[in-house]
Design a protein around this motif. Structure first.
Motif, PDB file in Angstrom:
ATOM      1  N   UNK A  90       0.837  -1.197   0.000  1.00 46.34           N
ATOM      2  CA  UNK A  90       0.000   0.000   0.000  1.00 46.34           C
ATOM      3  C   UNK A  90       0.872   1.247   0.000  1.00 46.34           C
ATOM      4  N   UNK A  91       0.444   2.236  -0.759  1.00 36.11           N
ATOM      5  CA  UNK A  91       1.174   3.498  -0.901  1.00 36.11           C
ATOM      6  C   UNK A  91       0.368   4.641  -0.312  1.00 36.11           C
ATOM      7  N   UNK A  92       1.094   5.661   0.103  1.00 29.18           N
ATOM      8  CA  UNK A  92       0.468   6.886   0.588  1.00 29.18           C
ATOM      9  C   UNK A  92       1.058   8.065  -0.175  1.00 29.18           C
ATOM     10  N   UNK A  93       0.240   9.098  -0.464  1.00 29.14           N
ATOM     11  CA  UNK A  93       0.790  10.266  -1.146  1.00 29.14           C
ATOM     12  C   UNK A  93       1.716  11.046  -0.220  1.00 29.14           C
ATOM     13  N   UNK A  94       2.754  11.636  -0.804  1.00 23.59           N
ATOM     14  CA  UNK A  94       3.642  12.511  -0.040  1.00 23.59           C
ATOM     15  C   UNK A  94       3.111  13.935  -0.194  1.00 23.59           C
ATOM     16  N   UNK A  95       2.697  14.525   0.907  1.00 13.80           N
ATOM     17  CA  UNK A  95       2.147  15.876   0.881  1.00 13.80           C
ATOM     18  C   UNK A  95       3.195  16.852   1.399  1.00 13.80           C
ATOM     19  N   UNK A  96       3.689  17.705   0.507  1.00 11.57           N
ATOM     20  CA  UNK A  96       4.702  18.684   0.878  1.00 11.57           C
ATOM     21  C   UNK A  96       4.042  20.000   1.272  1.00 11.57           C
ATOM     22  N   UNK A  97       4.532  20.599   2.338  1.00  8.44           N
ATOM     23  CA  UNK A  97       4.047  21.913   2.732  1.00  8.44           C
ATOM     24  C   UNK A  97       4.631  22.966   1.796  1.00  8.44           C
ATOM     25  N   UNK A  98       4.107  24.183   1.871  1.00 10.59           N
ATOM     26  CA  UNK A  98       4.629  25.269   1.035  1.00 10.59           C
ATOM     27  C   UNK A  98       6.109  25.506   1.331  1.00 10.59           C
ATOM     28  N   UNK A  99       6.479  25.427   2.609  1.00 11.60           N
ATOM     29  CA  UNK A  99       7.877  25.636   2.986  1.00 11.60           C
ATOM     30  C   UNK A  99       8.764  24.528   2.441  1.00 11.60           C
ATOM     31  N   UNK A 100       8.275  23.300   2.484  1.00 13.87           N
ATOM     32  CA  UNK A 100       9.050  22.173   1.966  1.00 13.87           C
ATOM     33  C   UNK A 100       9.210  22.267   0.456  1.00 13.87           C
ATOM     34  N   UNK A 101       8.156  22.688  -0.239  1.00 12.80           N
ATOM     35  CA  UNK A 101       8.263  22.877  -1.689  1.00 12.80           C
ATOM     36  C   UNK A 101       9.303  23.932  -2.022  1.00 12.80           C
ATOM     37  N   UNK A 102       9.335  24.994  -1.225  1.00 16.40           N
ATOM     38  CA  UNK A 102      10.320  26.053  -1.458  1.00 16.40           C
ATOM     39  C   UNK A 102      11.742  25.523  -1.269  1.00 16.40           C
ATOM     40  N   UNK A 103      11.939  24.658  -0.281  1.00 19.90           N
ATOM     41  CA  UNK A 103      13.252  24.068  -0.055  1.00 19.90           C
ATOM     42  C   UNK A 103      13.653  23.159  -1.210  1.00 19.90           C
ATOM     43  N   UNK A 104      12.690  22.420  -1.753  1.00 16.02           N
ATOM     44  CA  UNK A 104      12.969  21.530  -2.874  1.00 16.02           C
ATOM     45  C   UNK A 104      13.375  22.336  -4.112  1.00 16.02           C
ATOM     46  N   UNK A 105      12.620  23.378  -4.404  1.00 16.40           N
ATOM     47  CA  UNK A 105      12.928  24.241  -5.551  1.00 16.40           C
ATOM     48  C   UNK A 105      14.309  24.872  -5.384  1.00 16.40           C
TER      49      UNK A 105
ATOM     50  N   UNK B  61      14.536  22.367 -12.962  1.00 11.73           N
ATOM     51  CA  UNK B  61      13.185  21.819 -12.810  1.00 11.73           C
ATOM     52  C   UNK B  61      13.150  20.844 -11.649  1.00 11.73           C
ATOM     53  N   UNK B  62      12.262  21.104 -10.695  1.00 16.71           N
ATOM     54  CA  UNK B  62      12.219  20.298  -9.473  1.00 16.71           C
ATOM     55  C   UNK B  62      11.406  19.022  -9.681  1.00 16.71           C
ATOM     56  N   UNK B  63      11.976  17.904  -9.271  1.00 16.37           N
ATOM     57  CA  UNK B  63      11.302  16.599  -9.253  1.00 16.37           C
ATOM     58  C   UNK B  63      11.283  16.121  -7.809  1.00 16.37           C
ATOM     59  N   UNK B  64      10.308  15.290  -7.482  1.00 11.29           N
ATOM     60  CA  UNK B  64      10.215  14.798  -6.107  1.00 11.29           C
ATOM     61  C   UNK B  64       9.408  13.502  -6.050  1.00 11.29           C
ATOM     62  N   UNK B  65       9.623  12.682  -5.020  1.00  9.28           N
ATOM     63  CA  UNK B  65       8.786  11.496  -4.821  1.00  9.28           C
ATOM     64  C   UNK B  65       7.367  11.938  -4.463  1.00  9.28           C
ATOM     65  N   UNK B  66       6.375  11.405  -5.154  1.00  4.74           N
ATOM     66  CA  UNK B  66       4.987  11.773  -4.893  1.00  4.74           C
ATOM     67  C   UNK B  66       4.238  10.706  -4.110  1.00  4.74           C
ATOM     68  N   UNK B  67       4.895   9.562  -3.872  1.00  5.75           N
ATOM     69  CA  UNK B  67       4.260   8.522  -3.078  1.00  5.75           C
ATOM     70  C   UNK B  67       5.318   7.772  -2.279  1.00  5.75           C
ATOM     71  N   UNK B  68       4.887   7.205  -1.169  1.00  2.00           N
ATOM     72  CA  UNK B  68       5.777   6.460  -0.282  1.00  2.00           C
ATOM     73  C   UNK B  68       5.014   5.256   0.243  1.00  2.00           C
ATOM     74  N   UNK B  69       5.730   4.322   0.825  1.00  2.60           N
ATOM     75  CA  UNK B  69       5.086   3.165   1.424  1.00  2.60           C
ATOM     76  C   UNK B  69       4.305   3.631   2.653  1.00  2.60           C
ATOM     77  N   UNK B  70       3.091   3.162   2.790  1.00  8.31           N
ATOM     78  CA  UNK B  70       2.254   3.571   3.919  1.00  8.31           C
ATOM     79  C   UNK B  70       2.987   3.331   5.238  1.00  8.31           C
ATOM     80  N   UNK B  71       2.973   4.332   6.095  1.00 11.77           N
ATOM     81  CA  UNK B  71       3.668   4.247   7.372  1.00 11.77           C
ATOM     82  C   UNK B  71       5.001   4.962   7.376  1.00 11.77           C
ATOM     83  N   UNK B  72       5.526   5.282   6.202  1.00 15.06           N
ATOM     84  CA  UNK B  72       6.778   6.026   6.121  1.00 15.06           C
ATOM     85  C   UNK B  72       6.463   7.516   6.288  1.00 15.06           C
ATOM     86  N   UNK B  73       7.499   8.334   6.378  1.00 19.34           N
ATOM     87  CA  UNK B  73       7.293   9.774   6.554  1.00 19.34           C
ATOM     88  C   UNK B  73       8.458  10.542   5.956  1.00 19.34           C
ATOM     89  N   UNK B  74       8.155  11.663   5.287  1.00 16.98           N
ATOM     90  CA  UNK B  74       9.180  12.522   4.708  1.00 16.98           C
ATOM     91  C   UNK B  74       9.837  13.335   5.814  1.00 16.98           C
TER      92      UNK B  74
END
Length: 233
Positions: free
Chosen positions: A105-120, A131-144
């Protein structure tokens, strides 16, 4: 398919699974004198392969009475053959049938506005690679946890997973095993040290995914890998 059946047929049960020694206790055990054969090498689908256990420790075949026995779990993983242990019936189950493995099972990775700014910001440090790329899903129970830019690309750190996005292919000098992800992209499993890594080309960059604590299986990492994509603003 013939070669796969022949390999699986000679795999040794005693090296099938890591776990409690009590699993193998009983009156059906027979003491033998055998040898760890460190001289035997492996190739899987034309590529060199070194079998390792779940902790990344190298495994060697056992030679007994002119027959070579191979580590079943490591070889099953390399051949993409499911392997489970039925403790109730004291059976190793290869392939489909018997106990069905729990679905991934997968869970979506939800980035906050601050986290998106750090990625960019991390990607902006690479000319022509902004151009910023990022993982959009993770294994359920994991955390960014965090993102960091370095000389070799941008790394995303999770509790159980690490994803590196780089302009260079660092897997090129290693032999490995080719796999096809659920999105149709081909990747390569290789082991540069003790931790298996999966690298694949995504548009103009290369993504490498691994589980530093080795708590995620290859199948789980392949599922999560298919979710790496451009970061929406």
């Amino acid at each position: 398919m013939k070669s796969k059946k022949m390999v699986i047929a000679t795999m040794v049960f005693g090296m099938a699974l890591t776990g409690s020694a009590g699993v193998y206790a009983g009156t059906n055990l027979q003491k033998i004198s055998a040898y760890l054969n460190h001289s035997i090498g492996f190739k899987v689908n034309g590529s060199a392969y070194a079998p390792v256990d779940q902790n990344g420790k190298k495994l060697s075949p056992i030679t007994y009475n002119d027959t070579t026995y191979l580590p079943v779990r490591a070889l099953a993983d390399a051949l993409n053959v499911p392997v489970t242990f039925d403790a109730k019936n004291n059976q190793v189950i290869l392939g489909s049938g018997g106990t069905t493995a729990a679905p991934i099972t997968l869970s979506p990775v939800t980035y906050s506005a601050a986290q998106k700014a750090e990625i960019v910001k991390a990607f902006a440090g690479f000319q022509g690679f902004e151009t910023a790329y990022a993982p959009m899903q993770m294994i359920s129970g994991d955390a960014f946890l965090k993102v960091a830019g370095g000389e070799d690309g941008v790394s995303f750190l999770f509790n159980h997973m690490r994803v590196n996005v780089s302009p260079r292919d660092y897997s090129d000098s290693y032999k490995g095993t080719t796999v096809t992800l659920s999105n149709g992209i081909q990747g390569k499993w290789y082991t540069p040290s003790d931790i298996p890594m999966l690298t694949f080309k995504l548009d103009d960059r290369y993504v490498t995914i691994s589980s530093p604590d080795q708590s995620l299986s290859k199948a789980k990492l392949e599922k999560a890998a298919a979710g790496v994509a451009k970061l929406s603003q």
